[in-house]
Design an enzyme around this catalytic site. Structure first.
Site, PDB file in Angstrom:
ATOM      1  N   GLU A   1       0.792  -1.305   0.117  1.00 32.34           N
ATOM      2  CA  GLU A   1      -0.121   0.052  -0.101  1.00 32.34           C
ATOM      3  C   GLU A   1       0.775   1.217   0.039  1.00 32.34           C
ATOM      4  O   GLU A   1       0.444   2.214   0.565  1.00 32.34           O
ATOM      5  CB  GLU A   1      -0.973   0.121   1.156  1.00 32.34           C
ATOM      6  CG  GLU A   1      -1.677  -1.126   1.438  1.00 32.34           C
ATOM      7  CD  GLU A   1      -3.157  -1.164   0.841  1.00 32.34           C
ATOM      8  OE1 GLU A   1      -3.340  -0.250  -0.183  1.00 32.34           O
ATOM      9  OE2 GLU A   1      -3.905  -2.143   0.633  1.00 32.34           O
TER      10      GLU A   1
HETATM   11  C1  LIG Z   1       3.277 -10.064   0.137  1.00 35.88           C
HETATM   12  C2  LIG Z   1       2.764  -9.007  -0.848  1.00 35.88           C
HETATM   13  C3  LIG Z   1       1.959  -8.632  -1.544  1.00 35.88           C
HETATM   14  C4  LIG Z   1       1.806  -7.546  -2.640  1.00 35.88           C
HETATM   15  N1  LIG Z   1       0.738  -7.617  -3.170  1.00 35.88           N
HETATM   16  C5  LIG Z   1       0.574  -6.843  -4.424  1.00 35.88           C
HETATM   17  C6  LIG Z   1      -0.492  -6.680  -5.280  1.00 35.88           C
HETATM   18  O1  LIG Z   1      -1.492  -7.341  -5.025  1.00 35.88           O
HETATM   19  N2  LIG Z   1      -0.467  -6.017  -6.406  1.00 35.88           N
HETATM   20  C7  LIG Z   1       0.859  -5.262  -6.575  1.00 35.88           C
HETATM   21  O2  LIG Z   1       0.699  -4.669  -7.874  1.00 35.88           O
HETATM   22  N3  LIG Z   1       1.656  -5.146  -5.650  1.00 35.88           N
HETATM   23  C8  LIG Z   1       1.809  -5.898  -4.685  1.00 35.88           C
HETATM   24  N4  LIG Z   1       2.858  -6.147  -3.719  1.00 35.88           N
HETATM   25  C9  LIG Z   1       3.874  -5.151  -4.241  1.00 35.88           C
HETATM   26  C10 LIG Z   1       4.321  -4.155  -3.290  1.00 35.88           C
HETATM   27  O3  LIG Z   1       3.295  -3.099  -3.501  1.00 35.88           O
HETATM   28  C11 LIG Z   1       5.627  -3.493  -3.398  1.00 35.88           C
HETATM   29  O4  LIG Z   1       6.598  -4.434  -2.741  1.00 35.88           O
HETATM   30  C12 LIG Z   1       6.015  -2.284  -2.942  1.00 35.88           C
HETATM   31  O5  LIG Z   1       5.219  -1.023  -3.323  1.00 35.88           O
HETATM   32  C13 LIG Z   1       7.526  -1.878  -2.861  1.00 35.88           C
HETATM   33  O6  LIG Z   1       7.955  -2.078  -3.863  1.00 35.88           O
HETATM   34  P1  LIG Z   1       9.287  -2.723  -4.368  1.00 35.88           P
HETATM   35  O7  LIG Z   1       8.953  -4.162  -3.552  1.00 35.88           O
HETATM   36  O8  LIG Z   1       9.681  -2.717  -5.854  1.00 35.88           O
HETATM   37  O9  LIG Z   1      10.296  -1.943  -3.539  1.00 35.88           O
HETATM   38  P2  LIG Z   1      11.112  -0.682  -3.920  1.00 35.88           P
HETATM   39  O10 LIG Z   1      10.257   0.245  -4.742  1.00 35.88           O
HETATM   40  O11 LIG Z   1      12.322  -1.262  -4.934  1.00 35.88           O
HETATM   41  O12 LIG Z   1      11.545  -0.181  -2.701  1.00 35.88           O
HETATM   42  C14 LIG Z   1      12.928  -0.787  -1.978  1.00 35.88           C
HETATM   43  C15 LIG Z   1      13.316   0.178  -0.595  1.00 35.88           C
HETATM   44  O13 LIG Z   1      13.559   1.506  -1.155  1.00 35.88           O
HETATM   45  C16 LIG Z   1      12.726   2.592  -0.654  1.00 35.88           C
HETATM   46  N5  LIG Z   1      12.353   3.539  -1.618  1.00 35.88           N
HETATM   47  C17 LIG Z   1      11.959   3.379  -2.876  1.00 35.88           C
HETATM   48  N6  LIG Z   1      11.651   4.643  -3.497  1.00 35.88           N
HETATM   49  C18 LIG Z   1      12.159   5.476  -2.660  1.00 35.88           C
HETATM   50  C19 LIG Z   1      11.804   6.970  -2.674  1.00 35.88           C
HETATM   51  N7  LIG Z   1      11.767   7.684  -3.737  1.00 35.88           N
HETATM   52  N8  LIG Z   1      12.345   7.442  -1.451  1.00 35.88           N
HETATM   53  C20 LIG Z   1      12.773   6.887  -0.559  1.00 35.88           C
HETATM   54  N9  LIG Z   1      12.919   5.536  -0.327  1.00 35.88           N
HETATM   55  C21 LIG Z   1      12.448   4.749  -1.619  1.00 35.88           C
HETATM   56  C22 LIG Z   1      11.391   1.672  -0.242  1.00 35.88           C
HETATM   57  O14 LIG Z   1      10.668   2.571   0.662  1.00 35.88           O
HETATM   58  C23 LIG Z   1      11.804   0.322   0.105  1.00 35.88           C
HETATM   59  O15 LIG Z   1      12.560   0.487   1.250  1.00 35.88           O
HETATM   60  C24 LIG Z   1       2.827  -7.084  -2.839  1.00 35.88           C
HETATM   61  C25 LIG Z   1       4.183  -7.209  -2.339  1.00 35.88           C
HETATM   62  C26 LIG Z   1       4.176  -8.399  -1.002  1.00 35.88           C
HETATM   63  C27 LIG Z   1       5.462  -8.454  -0.572  1.00 35.88           C
END
Ligand SMILES: Cc1cc2nc3c(=O)[nH]c(=O)nc-3n(C[C@H](O)[C@H](O)[C@H](O)COP(=O)(O)OP(=O)(O)OC[C@H]3O[C@@H](n4cnc5c(N)ncnc54)[C@H](O)[C@@H]3O)c2cc1C
Length: 587
Positions: free
Chosen positions: A404
């Site tokens: 979220e």
């Molecule tokens: C169990 C589970 C269920 C999920 N369900 C869904 C789903 O139903 N549909 C869907 O679309 N997605 C889903 N997700 C995905 C989830 O929404 C993403 O994992 C999340 O948005 C983070 O993206 P990422 O994993 O690519 O991390 P990244 O964006 O790569 O982030 C890695 C780290 O960098 C930080 N970061 C990134 N950008 C910035 C910034 N601008 N400033 C400061 N820090 C930053 C983040 O806060 C994090 O700590 C799910 C994930 C999990 C684990």
């Protein structure tokens, strides 16, 4: 400060609470739930206890046929149709009802994740952006559990930066279909959903949402092996020229960001109530264990450091509920002041509370993290064992700080949206005014009048810090994330403290027998928040002084953060004793 009501016209992105005062009678609190709302909650609770909890081990073994069967049973109890408009087989209920049901379902976060993904991100994009024809085609079948929904935004190389998605959508030569090609990651219900809201770029740059049926060619990857939520399907989706009829474009081509981000506001605020369900459960398990487990000749609940943990969980449970139901109540009232059936208006209305939605998401997920961590600690070595409940709760809770929108992203959203929506307030002049204003003299009638006075200063502090930072850094402020995060924390605390006070005062006003416990909790929370706020404010002031060599801010801030404090140790003991007496979360 001006007294406003929740019916104040919605404008900007939220944060109106910084320039108004929450009068207790105007704030919705959990105690205000109607009989009808409680009845839906009871139905959901009975369903969880009778149908889901006895078979969860099978869900943990990935028996998705059983998940579907349970979702179908949930639909027979109307639990999948709460937020769907009546015209399409739904009940068109308010957010409070949906959240209260969500709380009950959240007692098993795995199944709660499956049901929540279906009813929220799997269904709401269609509710708010679908055409009449799309809604008529899909919503009744989503309401009945015939179709299970999912939402596919994240990709291997784009998570927080969702608009950098690489999935493409290419119009076929006959103009009748789009062909979607790409990979989605981490999709909840990915292993068995039938209808996906999938985001892809048309013509290389027009980010767009599509309604995609599995039978159109969506292929699921294997279930991810995760830290927690073992009983919830999370998979990648492979899209290889998946042919989607042009009628299945959801919303407008190139406007997919509106679909993607608007529904998240609903998810964030509802997650607040669900997270508090976890806090209460952690406390209930912990106090039961602490009363039974004996060391050094007595029950461990008699030790001050265990009491401190029990009290901390109760405080978080109370404050988080106060925040989330306050926001839910404000949003519902604002929606009802318009027309709940008017999708675009509803979306605009909740957008008017997006700051509060992010605040709830961050605060409650971190409160849950604290509660499951300290709850586990109460169990000692047994806390680390799969045979005891906190181990799973600890693992399941971790996701709430990641999805979220991560807490980093949501923290940044709080000040950035305020700056965007109220530039006239958050600038050098606004900061000067906030530092100069004397907080209103409050009648000492309430036992929380000192706390009220402090929260009035916290709001001035929020305006002073954000306004000063904006003046000091100008357009480069967005690159000063560490400063912004500290300011966000001050704003978040202002909302949390005020919500707790308003709830406690409302309970006192209604003669609730638990009001003195609630007052203790609000006072302890304010006391503890004053230390966190002071530390955050000092860091911001130091960073700004280093840049502007202006020492006026420090003096003003010092006045705003000063707080006499209470005997919080004694108050926490009283709270813990109430928990121990009740043998459970006592509110
Ligand atoms: C169990 C589970 C269920 C999920 N369900 C869904 C789903 O139903 N549909 C869907 O679309 N997605 C889903 N997700 C995905 C989830 O929404 C993403 O994992 C999340 O948005 C983070 O993206 P990422 O994993 O690519 O991390 P990244 O964006 O790569 O982030 C890695 C780290 O960098 C930080 N970061 C990134 N950008 C910035 C910034 N601008 N400033 C400061 N820090 C930053 C983040 O806060 C994090 O700590 C799910 C994930 C999990 C684990």
């Amino acid at each position: 400060m001006a007294q406003t009501t929740a019916q104040t016209p919605v404008s900007g992105s939220g944060g109106q609470f910084l320039t108004s005062t929450a009068a207790p009678l105007e704030v919705f609190v959990r105690e205000d739930l109607s009989d009808e709302q409680r009845l839906f909650g009871q139905t959901a609770s009975e369903f969880m206890h009778k149908e889901v909890l006895p078979v969860v081990e099978k869900l943990y073994q990935h028996d998705w046929a059983l998940t579907r069967e349970l979702l179908k049973k949930a639909s027979e109890l109307d639990l999948l149709r709460l937020e769907i408009p009546p015209a399409y087989g739904g009940l068109g209920l308010d957010l409070i009802s949906a959240s209260y049901v969500g709380e009950q379902i959240a007692i098993n976060p795995s199944f709660g994740g499956s049901l929540g993904a279906h009813t929220s991100i799997g269904t709401l994009p269609l509710v708010y952006f679908g055409t009449e024809e799309q809604k008529a085609r899909y919503l009744p079948r989503l309401a009945s559990g015939e179709l299970i929904g999912a939402y596919a935004l994240t990709e291997p190389s784009s998570g927080s930066d969702a608009l950098a998605a690489r999935t493409t959508a290419t119009l076929t030569a006959d103009g009748r279909h789009y062909e979607l090609t790409g990979t989605k990651m981490w999709i909840t219900n990915g292993g068995f959903a039938d209808l996906f809201t999938i985001f892809a770029k048309v013509g290389g740059d027009k980010f767009t949402a599509f309604l995609v049926e599995r039978s159109m060619g969506v292929v699921s990857g294997r279930d991810e092996i995760k830290l927690g939520l073992d009983g919830s399907s999370t998979t990648a989706l492979m899209l290889d020229n998946v042919k989607v009829p042009v009628e299945n474009v959801l919303g407008t081509i190139g406007q997919g960001h509106k679909v993607a981000f608007n529904v998240l506001n609903f998810g964030r605020v509802k997650l607040g109530a669900r997270n508090m369900s976890g806090v209460r459960m952690a406390l209930n398990h912990a106090v039961k264990y602490a009363k039974e487990r004996r060391q050094f000749g007595k029950a461990i609940c008699e030790f001050g450091l265990i009491k401190q943990k029990l009290a901390g969980m109760a405080v978080r449970g109370f404050v988080g509920d106060a925040m989330s139901y306050r926001t839910l109540g404000d949003v519902d009232r604002a929606i009802d002041a318009g027309d709940r059936a008017d999708g675009p208006l509803v979306l605009k209305t909740i957008e008017g509370f997006s700051v509060e939605c992010s605040i709830n998401k961050v605060w409650t997920s971190e409160a849950l993290a604290w509660a499951v961590d300290e709850g586990l600690q109460v169990f000692g070595g047994n806390g680390y064992s799969r045979e005891f409940p906190l181990e799973r709760m600890y693992r399941d809770a971790r996701i709430t700080r990641i999805y979220e929108g991560t807490n980093e992203i949501n923290r940044m959203l709080v000040p950035s949206r305020l700056l965007k929506s109220q530039p006239q307030l958050f600038n050098a002049e606004g900061a000067r005014a906030a530092l100069a204003v004397q907080p209103p003299a409050l009648s000492p009638k309430s036992p929380l009048s000192g706390e009220r006075e402090f929260v009035a200063r916290l709001k001035q502090l929020s305006i002073a810090l954000l306004g000063s930072a904006s003046a000091a850094y100008g357009d480069t402020l967005k690159d000063e994330q560490e400063v912004l995060a500290q300011i966000a924390d001050v704003i978040i605390e202002a909302y949390a403290v005020e919500s707790a006070i308003a709830r406690a005062e409302k309970m006192a006003a209604s003669g609730d027998g638990r009001a003195s416990l609630a007052t203790d909790i609000a006072a302890v929370y304010t006391n503890d928040a004053s230390d966190r706020v002071a530390a955050a404010a000092r860091q911001v002031v130091a960073a700004l002084e280093a840049r502007t060599a202006d020492s006026a801010l420090a003096a003003g801030v010092q006045r705003l953060i000063s707080y006499a404090g209470i005997d919080a140790i004694a108050a926490r003991r009283r709270i813990a004793d109430a928990v121990i007496d009740a043998g459970r979360y006592p509110l």
